[in-house]
Design a protein around this motif. Structure first.
Motif, short mmCIF file in Angstrom:
data_model
loop_
_atom_site.label_atom_id
_atom_site.label_comp_id
_atom_site.label_asym_id
_atom_site.label_seq_id
_atom_site.Cartn_x
_atom_site.Cartn_y
_atom_site.Cartn_z
N THR A 35 0.83 -1.20 0.00
CA THR A 35 0.00 0.00 0.00
C THR A 35 0.87 1.25 0.00
N ARG A 36 0.33 2.28 -0.62
CA ARG A 36 0.92 3.61 -0.59
C ARG A 36 -0.22 4.59 -0.39
N ASP A 37 0.07 5.68 0.35
CA ASP A 37 -1.00 6.60 0.73
C ASP A 37 -1.07 7.87 -0.11
N SER A 38 -0.35 7.90 -1.21
CA SER A 38 -0.41 9.07 -2.09
C SER A 38 0.08 8.71 -3.48
N GLY A 39 -0.30 9.54 -4.43
CA GLY A 39 0.17 9.35 -5.79
C GLY A 39 1.68 9.44 -5.91
N PRO A 40 2.31 10.49 -5.35
CA PRO A 40 3.77 10.57 -5.43
C PRO A 40 4.47 9.36 -4.79
N ALA A 41 3.95 8.88 -3.66
CA ALA A 41 4.56 7.71 -3.01
C ALA A 41 4.41 6.47 -3.91
N ALA A 42 3.29 6.34 -4.58
CA ALA A 42 3.07 5.21 -5.48
C ALA A 42 4.04 5.26 -6.65
N LEU A 43 4.22 6.44 -7.24
CA LEU A 43 5.13 6.55 -8.39
C LEU A 43 6.57 6.32 -7.98
N THR A 44 6.94 6.78 -6.79
CA THR A 44 8.30 6.50 -6.29
C THR A 44 8.50 5.00 -6.15
N TYR A 45 7.51 4.31 -5.61
CA TYR A 45 7.58 2.86 -5.47
C TYR A 45 7.69 2.18 -6.84
N LEU A 46 6.84 2.59 -7.77
CA LEU A 46 6.83 1.97 -9.10
C LEU A 46 8.13 2.21 -9.87
N ARG A 47 8.76 3.32 -9.61
CA ARG A 47 9.98 3.68 -10.35
C ARG A 47 11.26 3.20 -9.67
N ASP A 48 11.13 2.55 -8.54
CA ASP A 48 12.30 2.00 -7.83
C ASP A 48 12.79 0.76 -8.57
N PRO A 49 14.00 0.81 -9.15
CA PRO A 49 14.48 -0.33 -9.94
C PRO A 49 14.76 -1.59 -9.12
N THR A 50 14.77 -1.48 -7.81
CA THR A 50 15.03 -2.66 -6.97
C THR A 50 13.75 -3.37 -6.55
N THR A 51 12.62 -2.79 -6.88
CA THR A 51 11.33 -3.34 -6.48
C THR A 51 10.65 -3.99 -7.67
N PRO A 52 10.19 -5.24 -7.53
CA PRO A 52 9.44 -5.84 -8.64
C PRO A 52 8.14 -5.08 -8.88
N LEU A 53 7.81 -4.88 -10.13
CA LEU A 53 6.57 -4.18 -10.45
C LEU A 53 5.36 -5.02 -10.06
N PRO A 54 4.28 -4.35 -9.68
CA PRO A 54 3.06 -5.10 -9.38
C PRO A 54 2.43 -5.61 -10.68
N HIS A 55 1.61 -6.62 -10.55
CA HIS A 55 0.83 -7.08 -11.69
C HIS A 55 -0.35 -6.14 -11.93
N VAL A 56 -0.89 -5.61 -10.82
CA VAL A 56 -2.07 -4.74 -10.89
C VAL A 56 -1.91 -3.59 -9.90
N VAL A 57 -2.29 -2.40 -10.34
CA VAL A 57 -2.35 -1.24 -9.46
C VAL A 57 -3.82 -0.96 -9.20
N MET A 58 -4.20 -0.90 -7.92
CA MET A 58 -5.56 -0.48 -7.52
C MET A 58 -5.43 0.97 -7.07
N LEU A 59 -6.20 1.84 -7.71
CA LEU A 59 -5.97 3.27 -7.56
C LEU A 59 -7.25 4.02 -7.19
N ASP A 60 -7.19 4.74 -6.08
CA ASP A 60 -8.28 5.62 -5.69
C ASP A 60 -8.20 6.89 -6.53
N LEU A 61 -9.33 7.52 -6.78
CA LEU A 61 -9.33 8.76 -7.58
C LEU A 61 -9.16 10.00 -6.72
#
Length: 141
Positions: A35-61
């Motif tokens: 889980t991530r509590d903000s858009g910027p935190a989610a993008l930081t997580y997704l762009r971290d080259p050491t972290t495997p990408l998720p199969h699915v992102v569930m996103l609040d609007l």
């Protein structure tokens, strides 16, 4: 799918994040939720080259700083992320939000269920469906 389903859940509401973690707990053998509590935190997580990408992102609007549409746009315009499946999970049933999400190539649009038991059933269905899907494997550069 032999490996666990990897899900990134992005929501600014701590109570909603906690309920989602409880709902996914039943599926811990076949699904891993981060889980991530903000858009910027989610993008930081997704762009971290050491972290495997998720199969699915569930996103609040409806989030401050960066709303779900802005996060979705950032994912769709990033060559390393644009292949990701993004499911909108929102309390908004506004036709304009649904149309906008699909016009931005959201994979699905789900309304958050009001009761916890209905939300558990919704997560059960979500995990069942996405565990049966095949995903693009984009090599990291």
């Amino acid at each position: 799918m032999s490996e666990p389903l990897r899900v990134l859940l992005v929501d600014d509401n701590p109570a909603d994040l906690h309920l989602a973690e409880l709902a996914f707990e039943e599926h811990r053998a076949v699904a891993q939720v981060v889980t991530r509590d903000s858009g910027p935190a989610a993008l930081t997580y997704l762009r971290d080259p050491t972290t495997p990408l998720p199969h699915v992102v569930m996103l609040d609007l409806n989030m401050p700083m960066m709303n779900g549409f802005e996060v979705l746009e950032a994912i769709r315009t990033d060559p390393h992320l644009q292949h990701l499946s993004v499911v909108i999970l929102s309390t908004s049933d506004a036709d304009s939000d649904v149309k906008r999400a699909y016009s931005m190539f959201a994979s699905s649009y789900m309304l958050k269920q009001d009761s916890f038991s209905d939300f558990i059933a919704q997560i059960d269905q979500f995990v069942t469906y996405w565990r049966q899907c095949q995903f693009a494997h984009v090599p990291k550069s």
